[in-house]
Design an enzyme around this catalytic site. Structure first.
Site, PDB file in Angstrom:
ATOM      1  N   GLY A  49       0.823  -1.194   0.000  1.00 21.78           N
ATOM      2  CA  GLY A  49       0.000   0.000   0.000  1.00 21.78           C
ATOM      3  C   GLY A  49       0.860   1.247   0.000  1.00 21.78           C
TER       4      GLY A  49
ATOM      5  N   HIS B 104       4.219  -3.210  -2.161  1.00 23.29           N
ATOM      6  CA  HIS B 104       5.174  -2.128  -1.927  1.00 23.29           C
ATOM      7  C   HIS B 104       5.907  -2.295  -0.596  1.00 23.29           C
ATOM      8  CE1 HIS B 104       2.908  -0.306  -5.209  1.00 23.29           C
ATOM      9  NE2 HIS B 104       3.846   0.618  -5.300  1.00 23.29           N
TER      10      HIS B 104
END
Length: 195
Positions: free
Chosen positions: A89, A120
């Site tokens: 995120g 991420h």
């Protein structure tokens, strides 16, 4: 199965599924998961974002749920944990700026403890300098970061559902990879699920 104490690093706008689902899955099989966020205490929460793949050039982003923080970040001792989980995120892009976050990640890596990162979340691994020589994957936009940090890129399949294991490191590209990612992580943890 031995109960494991697992630390999960999150921040505001962590990807909803990538925090909620691993937390629930790991808790379901009997592990203890402590969720922490820099500058937050037990009893507080972070906001999440839902990222979806809807045919655009990148993922879309929508408001998610509030995700409970059950442990105070300032009190974290990496030695008290058996493994680390880093969801993706938006949170990784800024929690990686916190020196204590990087110290925590380096402590897990140095001890050879299992680390699971998705999407991420690998931005935190890159910032901590723990991907060199490791085969891993991530959301494709993170590929240049991984390669510049000396990591070996693991290709993402068409459905974003695969995962990679390299020693203690377990990575996946996005939440569609949860089944494979969590299956691999549980194996690295030495956990089994009884039929």
């Amino acid at each position: 199965m031995a109960v494991r104490n697992i630390l999960m690093l999150v921040g505001d706008f962590v990807e909803d599924y990538e925090a909620m689902v691993p937390f629930q899955m790991l808790t379901m099989v009997g592990h203890t998961v402590h969720t922490v966020c820099p500058d937050k205490k037990a009893g507080e929460s972070v906001r999440t974002a839902v990222h979806d793949f809807e045919g655009d050039q990148t993922y879309s982003e929508k408001p998610g749920h509030n995700f409970a923080i059950n442990t105070t970040f300032a009190e974290v001792d990496p030695a008290a944990y058996d493994a680390l989980v880093i969801p993706g995120g938006r949170a990784p892009e800024y929690i990686r700026l916190n020196p204590r976050v990087l110290e925590i990640v380096r402590a897990f890596a140095a001890a050879g403890k299992p680390i699971a990162a998705v999407c991420h979340g690998q931005q935190v691994l890159v910032a901590a300098g723990v991907v060199e020589g490791k085969t891993c994957t991530a959301y494709p936009a993170v590929r240049p970061d991984i390669e510049r940090a000396g990591g070996i890129w693991g290709e993402v399949n068409d459905t974003f559902s695969n995962a990679y294991v390299d020693g203690n490191l377990v990575t996946a590209a996005a939440w569609p990879g949860h089944p494979e990612w969590m299956r691999a992580f549980l194996k690295v943890l030495g956990s089994t699920i009884e039929p």
